[in-house]
Design a protein around this motif. Sequence first.
Motif, PDB file in Angstrom:
ATOM      1  N   ARG A   1     -34.443  51.083 -13.040  1.00  0.00           N
ATOM      2  CA  ARG A   1     -33.525  50.525 -14.038  1.00  0.00           C
ATOM      3  C   ARG A   1     -32.725  49.334 -13.521  1.00  0.00           C
ATOM      4  NH1 ARG A   1     -28.359  54.736 -14.798  1.00  0.00           N
ATOM      5  NH2 ARG A   1     -27.115  53.732 -13.190  1.00  0.00           N
ATOM      6  N   SER A   2     -32.725  49.083 -12.213  1.00  0.00           N
ATOM      7  CA  SER A   2     -32.007  47.924 -11.670  1.00  0.00           C
ATOM      8  C   SER A   2     -32.757  47.411 -10.443  1.00  0.00           C
ATOM      9  CB  SER A   2     -30.583  48.333 -11.294  1.00  0.00           C
ATOM     10  OG  SER A   2     -29.947  47.295 -10.582  1.00  0.00           O
ATOM     11  N   TRP A   3     -32.800  46.089 -10.288  1.00  0.00           N
ATOM     12  CA  TRP A   3     -33.565  45.535  -9.173  1.00  0.00           C
ATOM     13  C   TRP A   3     -32.930  44.215  -8.751  1.00  0.00           C
ATOM     14  CZ3 TRP A   3     -34.543  45.642 -14.247  1.00  0.00           C
ATOM     15  CH2 TRP A   3     -34.799  44.433 -14.902  1.00  0.00           C
ATOM     16  N   SER A   4     -32.945  43.960  -7.449  1.00  0.00           N
ATOM     17  CA  SER A   4     -32.442  42.694  -6.922  1.00  0.00           C
ATOM     18  C   SER A   4     -32.912  42.557  -5.487  1.00  0.00           C
ATOM     19  CB  SER A   4     -30.908  42.659  -6.988  1.00  0.00           C
ATOM     20  OG  SER A   4     -30.416  41.487  -6.368  1.00  0.00           O
ATOM     21  N   ILE A   5     -33.305  41.335  -5.106  1.00  0.00           N
ATOM     22  CA  ILE A   5     -33.765  41.094  -3.730  1.00  0.00           C
ATOM     23  C   ILE A   5     -33.449  39.643  -3.400  1.00  0.00           C
ATOM     24  CG2 ILE A   5     -36.130  40.513  -4.445  1.00  0.00           C
ATOM     25  CD1 ILE A   5     -37.071  42.051  -1.839  1.00  0.00           C
ATOM     26  N   ASP A   6     -33.268  39.352  -2.106  1.00  0.00           N
ATOM     27  CA  ASP A   6     -32.856  37.984  -1.764  1.00  0.00           C
ATOM     28  C   ASP A   6     -34.025  37.006  -1.833  1.00  0.00           C
ATOM     29  OD1 ASP A   6     -34.106  37.408   0.896  1.00  0.00           O
ATOM     30  OD2 ASP A   6     -32.958  39.154   1.504  1.00  0.00           O
TER      31      ASP A   6
ATOM     32  N   LYS B   1     -33.523  41.580   1.838  1.00  0.00           N
ATOM     33  CA  LYS B   1     -32.503  42.588   1.530  1.00  0.00           C
ATOM     34  C   LYS B   1     -32.581  42.985   0.061  1.00  0.00           C
ATOM     35  CE  LYS B   1     -29.180  41.013   4.994  1.00  0.00           C
ATOM     36  NZ  LYS B   1     -27.834  40.440   5.217  1.00  0.00           N
TER      37      LYS B   1
ATOM     38  N   GLN C   1     -32.074  45.921  -3.274  1.00  0.00           N
ATOM     39  CA  GLN C   1     -31.369  47.087  -3.814  1.00  0.00           C
ATOM     40  C   GLN C   1     -32.040  47.474  -5.132  1.00  0.00           C
ATOM     41  OE1 GLN C   1     -27.046  47.072  -3.872  1.00  0.00           O
ATOM     42  NE2 GLN C   1     -26.986  48.148  -5.822  1.00  0.00           N
TER      43      GLN C   1
ATOM     44  N   ASN D   1     -29.501  55.216  -6.456  1.00  0.00           N
ATOM     45  CA  ASN D   1     -29.763  53.851  -5.976  1.00  0.00           C
ATOM     46  C   ASN D   1     -30.158  53.920  -4.509  1.00  0.00           C
ATOM     47  OD1 ASN D   1     -28.445  51.827  -8.081  1.00  0.00           O
ATOM     48  ND2 ASN D   1     -27.061  53.550  -7.882  1.00  0.00           N
TER      49      ASN D   1
ATOM     50  N   GLY E   1     -20.879  54.134 -10.398  1.00  0.00           N
ATOM     51  CA  GLY E   1     -19.426  54.230 -10.533  1.00  0.00           C
ATOM     52  C   GLY E   1     -18.684  53.374  -9.549  1.00  0.00           C
TER      53      GLY E   1
ATOM     54  N   GLN F   1     -24.327  50.801 -24.121  1.00  0.00           N
ATOM     55  CA  GLN F   1     -24.976  50.067 -23.029  1.00  0.00           C
ATOM     56  C   GLN F   1     -24.292  48.737 -22.715  1.00  0.00           C
ATOM     57  OE1 GLN F   1     -27.184  51.093 -20.953  1.00  0.00           O
ATOM     58  NE2 GLN F   1     -27.297  53.057 -21.965  1.00  0.00           N
TER      59      GLN F   1
ATOM     60  N   TYR G   1     -30.193  36.192  -7.853  1.00  0.00           N
ATOM     61  CA  TYR G   1     -30.788  37.445  -8.329  1.00  0.00           C
ATOM     62  C   TYR G   1     -29.714  38.479  -8.657  1.00  0.00           C
ATOM     63  CZ  TYR G   1     -35.316  39.755  -8.992  1.00  0.00           C
ATOM     64  OH  TYR G   1     -36.452  40.318  -9.519  1.00  0.00           O
ATOM     65  N   VAL G   2     -28.771  38.086  -9.491  1.00  0.00           N
ATOM     66  CA  VAL G   2     -27.695  38.994  -9.885  1.00  0.00           C
ATOM     67  C   VAL G   2     -28.213  39.908 -10.988  1.00  0.00           C
ATOM     68  CG1 VAL G   2     -25.348  39.147 -10.768  1.00  0.00           C
ATOM     69  CG2 VAL G   2     -26.004  37.230  -9.284  1.00  0.00           C
ATOM     70  N   ASN G   3     -27.925  41.177 -10.870  1.00  0.00           N
ATOM     71  CA  ASN G   3     -28.370  42.141 -11.881  1.00  0.00           C
ATOM     72  C   ASN G   3     -27.315  43.243 -12.002  1.00  0.00           C
ATOM     73  OD1 ASN G   3     -29.961  43.551 -13.700  1.00  0.00           O
ATOM     74  ND2 ASN G   3     -31.789  43.486 -12.416  1.00  0.00           N
ATOM     75  N   TRP G   4     -27.237  43.853 -13.177  1.00  0.00           N
ATOM     76  CA  TRP G   4     -26.378  45.032 -13.309  1.00  0.00           C
ATOM     77  C   TRP G   4     -26.910  46.098 -12.362  1.00  0.00           C
ATOM     78  CZ3 TRP G   4     -22.091  44.444 -16.060  1.00  0.00           C
ATOM     79  CH2 TRP G   4     -22.053  43.589 -17.153  1.00  0.00           C
ATOM     80  N   SER G   5     -26.059  46.699 -11.549  1.00  0.00           N
ATOM     81  CA  SER G   5     -26.522  47.839 -10.747  1.00  0.00           C
ATOM     82  C   SER G   5     -26.063  49.146 -11.384  1.00  0.00           C
ATOM     83  CB  SER G   5     -26.042  47.740  -9.303  1.00  0.00           C
ATOM     84  OG  SER G   5     -24.645  47.658  -9.235  1.00  0.00           O
ATOM     85  N   ASP G   6     -24.998  49.113 -12.165  1.00  0.00           N
ATOM     86  CA  ASP G   6     -24.582  50.283 -12.952  1.00  0.00           C
ATOM     87  C   ASP G   6     -23.742  49.787 -14.127  1.00  0.00           C
ATOM     88  OD1 ASP G   6     -24.106  52.857 -13.846  1.00  0.00           O
ATOM     89  OD2 ASP G   6     -22.416  53.175 -12.484  1.00  0.00           O
TER      90      ASP G   6
ATOM     91  N   GLN H   1     -22.544  51.295 -16.616  1.00  0.00           N
ATOM     92  CA  GLN H   1     -21.447  52.176 -17.038  1.00  0.00           C
ATOM     93  C   GLN H   1     -20.156  51.860 -16.287  1.00  0.00           C
ATOM     94  OE1 GLN H   1     -21.810  54.084 -19.686  1.00  0.00           O
ATOM     95  NE2 GLN H   1     -23.929  53.407 -19.786  1.00  0.00           N
ATOM     96  N   SER H   2     -20.262  51.284 -15.095  1.00  0.00           N
ATOM     97  CA  SER H   2     -19.050  50.935 -14.362  1.00  0.00           C
ATOM     98  C   SER H   2     -18.980  49.425 -14.121  1.00  0.00           C
ATOM     99  CB  SER H   2     -18.989  51.705 -13.040  1.00  0.00           C
ATOM    100  OG  SER H   2     -20.168  51.503 -12.302  1.00  0.00           O
TER     101      SER H   2
ATOM    102  N   ARG I   1     -20.913  47.415 -12.767  1.00  0.00           N
ATOM    103  CA  ARG I   1     -21.250  47.007 -11.410  1.00  0.00           C
ATOM    104  C   ARG I   1     -22.417  46.051 -11.382  1.00  0.00           C
ATOM    105  NH1 ARG I   1     -21.412  51.884  -7.150  1.00  0.00           N
ATOM    106  NH2 ARG I   1     -23.210  50.812  -6.263  1.00  0.00           N
TER     107      ARG I   1
ATOM    108  N   THR J   1     -24.963  43.676  -8.669  1.00  0.00           N
ATOM    109  CA  THR J   1     -25.373  43.367  -7.301  1.00  0.00           C
ATOM    110  C   THR J   1     -26.111  42.041  -7.296  1.00  0.00           C
ATOM    111  OG1 THR J   1     -26.497  44.193  -5.316  1.00  0.00           O
ATOM    112  CG2 THR J   1     -27.595  44.606  -7.411  1.00  0.00           C
ATOM    113  N   GLY J   2     -26.156  41.414  -6.142  1.00  0.00           N
ATOM    114  CA  GLY J   2     -26.852  40.131  -6.008  1.00  0.00           C
ATOM    115  C   GLY J   2     -26.683  39.639  -4.592  1.00  0.00           C
ATOM    116  N   MET J   3     -27.144  38.403  -4.356  1.00  0.00           N
ATOM    117  CA  MET J   3     -27.139  37.854  -3.004  1.00  0.00           C
ATOM    118  C   MET J   3     -26.366  36.548  -2.950  1.00  0.00           C
ATOM    119  SD  MET J   3     -28.959  39.800  -0.966  1.00  0.00           S
ATOM    120  CE  MET J   3     -28.987  38.645   0.424  1.00  0.00           C
TER     121      MET J   3
ATOM    122  N   ARG K   1     -25.780  40.696   0.766  1.00  0.00           N
ATOM    123  CA  ARG K   1     -25.821  41.324  -0.556  1.00  0.00           C
ATOM    124  C   ARG K   1     -24.426  41.805  -0.943  1.00  0.00           C
ATOM    125  NH1 ARG K   1     -28.813  42.947  -4.210  1.00  0.00           N
ATOM    126  NH2 ARG K   1     -30.702  42.243  -3.150  1.00  0.00           N
TER     127      ARG K   1
ATOM    128  N   ASP L   1     -22.191  44.100  -4.028  1.00  0.00           N
ATOM    129  CA  ASP L   1     -22.315  45.105  -5.090  1.00  0.00           C
ATOM    130  C   ASP L   1     -20.886  45.421  -5.494  1.00  0.00           C
ATOM    131  OD1 ASP L   1     -23.177  47.012  -6.858  1.00  0.00           O
ATOM    132  OD2 ASP L   1     -24.124  48.308  -5.378  1.00  0.00           O
TER     133      ASP L   1
END
Lengths: 458, 445
Positions: free
Chosen positions: A368-373, A378, A380, A402, A458, B253, B359-364, B366-367, B369, B371-373, B394, B396
């Motif tokens: 449901r979530s993806w990211s890489i440099d 690196k 996640q 995750n 969270g 969502q 490469y920023v993306n929602w990681s959660d 609901q909160s 959040r 993540t990205g680089m 990275r 988050d």
Amino acid sequence: MMWIHKITEKTTHRQIKNEKLEESETTIDRGARVEVFENGVIGYAGTQDISSEGLIKAEQKARRLSVASQKNPLFRFSENIRPFAKGQYKSPIQKSLDSVSLEALMSLLIDCTKAMKTSDEIILRQAGVTIVETEIHSTGPQGHETLQNFSVISLNFMATAQRGSEVQYRTLHGRSAAYQIGAELFSRHRLIPNCEMLGRQALELLNAENCPTDQVDLILAPDQMYIQIHESIGHPLELDRIIGDERNFAGWSFVQPKDFGNLQYGSKLMNVTFDPSRFGELASYAFDDSGMKAEKQFLIENGKLVRGLGGLESQERSGLPGVANFRSSSWNRAPIDRMANINLEVGNTETEEMIQSMKKGLIVHSNRSWSIDDYRDKFQFGCEYGQWVEDGKIKKIVKNPNYRGRTLEFWRNLAYVGKDSETFGTLNCGKGEPSQIIRVGHSSPYCLFKNIEIFGGG
Amino acid sequence: MNWKSSLQQSFEKNTDMILQKLDGETEVSFYLEAEESEFVRFSKGQVRQATAVDQAEVNLTIKTKTKTSKISFPMTGVMAEDRQRFLLYFGKIQKELEALPENPFPIQFASSGQSFTNKEGQTPNAEFIIDKVKADASKDDFVGYLASGPIVRAVKNSKGTYHWYSTDLYFVDYSLFEGQQAVTANVAGSRWVEADWQNSLSESRAFLDQMRKPKKVLPRGEYKAYLAPSAVSELVSTASWGGFSQHAFQVGQCGLKQVFDGTKKLSSMITLKEDFTLGLCQPFSSNGELAENTVTLIHQGVGEKLLTCSKSAVEYKVTSTGANDWEHAQTLDLAKGQLSKEKIFKEIGTGLYLSNLHYVNWSDRQSARMTGMTRFACFWVENGDIVGPLQDMRFDISLYDLWGSQLLALTDFQETSVNNLTYIKRGLGGTRLPGALVDGFRLTL
Ligand SMILES: [Zn+2]
């Protein structure tokens, strides 16, 4: 020399939401790409006017761009980059797409959303189908001619559960259920149980604890393996990235030319292939856009990097071994190196044995979530559904699982490879300037990785 | 006749032809997306590939009282050929309507009058940019591309609505490399301005000079950080996928759900608007609805309005803002703050200077959040001075925190950047954003 690629594509998207129509949309795309190759440089022009007059205009533009590019070309290619080809390809189909009426398809999708309703807490139920029919007809010098017909179906099924402010969802394989297939995919007795499962698991997630923060053994289900392979093997092995074409956009690669034949990419259990001949997988084909015949090749053998993902242009530029993967997204883009079907070959461990080997660990399903440099190091990833394992047994469901890691370290921690492979894919791999989205497939069994950092939401 | 004029003429004649065929029951809307483009791709200051593309897609929506369906097809600008296509696909979609289930939330096509906007410019062609790069950047490791030429959006429907928007645009999106160190930039406009190009190249080279210092490898942890407007843009652009959408909000969502349900307040510095007065894209939707000039999404940290398309308006019984069907932001403006350019490094003190994110993306969701680089021209700063370039890290982090208690300042200037996405077709729109100084920027790997 000149090549013309005529491409016709029909995409229909039908979606039901909560037993009612949500979307019905058809897209017809038709155009031609004319390629003029002079003095070692190709110019490209795309047009939707495929009358002979339209094609002549496009040829003039393509020639103009070849001439302009010749003033300062990155590379002057030999004629070897355009082999002669003659042949055909057709997606393997058991039941023609016309054999299912629109009414029958809609009624199936309605029943699919009904099946997801395992409780009133399932507030949103979606069942969508995207059907793509593509024909690529390429002609060139001395009777060069290939005709390839593709039939693609992608399923987008999702059950969303809500209780108070908590919302969780399950999709069918993280929206990666996409294949070269015919109407045989619309089998009621296969789809309905899947939909019931999505409804059940979305509810389970409402009751589940958050995934803990820890460092444990991690099993990836094939519907998460597909994106792990895609992002941390497929993209870094693309030769055009390695030789720098994508540095302004998609990125470079931690893999360097000298690594081929030398780099221990992962553990000895790791065997990765480029396989355009795999039955039903999304990016199977017979020829790439340069006319190169597509054949299965090992990219990584017993963990060692042996071959890259580059077509004849990148092979000539770099002197590195490659594959037939010079592909464009359509008539309006020039071909570039694209991964196609990139598969992790099966091993010899049953999933049950893997679980039994775990003292403490996590199994994750459906991305449901993806990211890489931009060097593909690196990463996640987040998944929809986690199963927590203790003492060799699945103990409970966890939500928001995750994990993160670094590519080489991760693949070197590959400890078990499963016996049975499953196939997934996506229609939406992005790359290139101007940008292109293209279809890719990935087959993999369940795999276990040691010592992986995991955490929750969270 | 040039491409744009033939296209316009064919679109007008052929849509009229279909409109005249309608019985009283059926309504239609035509939305045109077209471009006449030249793309030239460079690596190492030399031409990798050059492509010319003419493309025009008609998106036809047909509806009766109870049913709706859509079909898209290509048109060429050749009147007779296009006439056949309009007839063929209109016939197909009309027939298909019978087999479809009823549409539970039928929208009304807007009756919003007529308008004609044609922003004339003079955009560089392939030959021009090839000569320019050869003359000015052949000593640089220049990588990137030109996208150039007219773009059209138009809508016409059976309620008498007709809006035409055409604009001549180009951008050169490029990076300069020195080994693995790189800086990225974008030069854009409706006509070539030599000074913009030259300034951009010299600024990029100056940044690159700063990157010759040894790389700084940081441990994971929380850092004070300055995010340049281009880095803020990466966060805002990702947030605009689902973060401001009525539909996403209604089904739980929405990435910024708690801002819009009132349970969370962001920093009062955050005032975010969808602002069509920036003139970066067409101000109408695919069914002919005119967008509100400005839609305040977040006012001084408080959620105000969600982007709402006409379908969501019917389904959730709320007011439409004239948003596109996806309800993603197209032309965002984040209000500026107090931090002046000269004070940025002093205010960072010891921490990060981040020019770009990747490469920023929602990681959660609901909160909130993400993540990205870090990527391109990111630096480690000590006591207000650049120490060296950062090894990519990275992050988050929750936007509730980043745009809440962790936000220290926004700059007193904004930068406008144009949409440089070219998937399938060239995009329109963009953002106007300040830079942001934040505390506790969490690096995780
Ligand atoms: Zn990809």
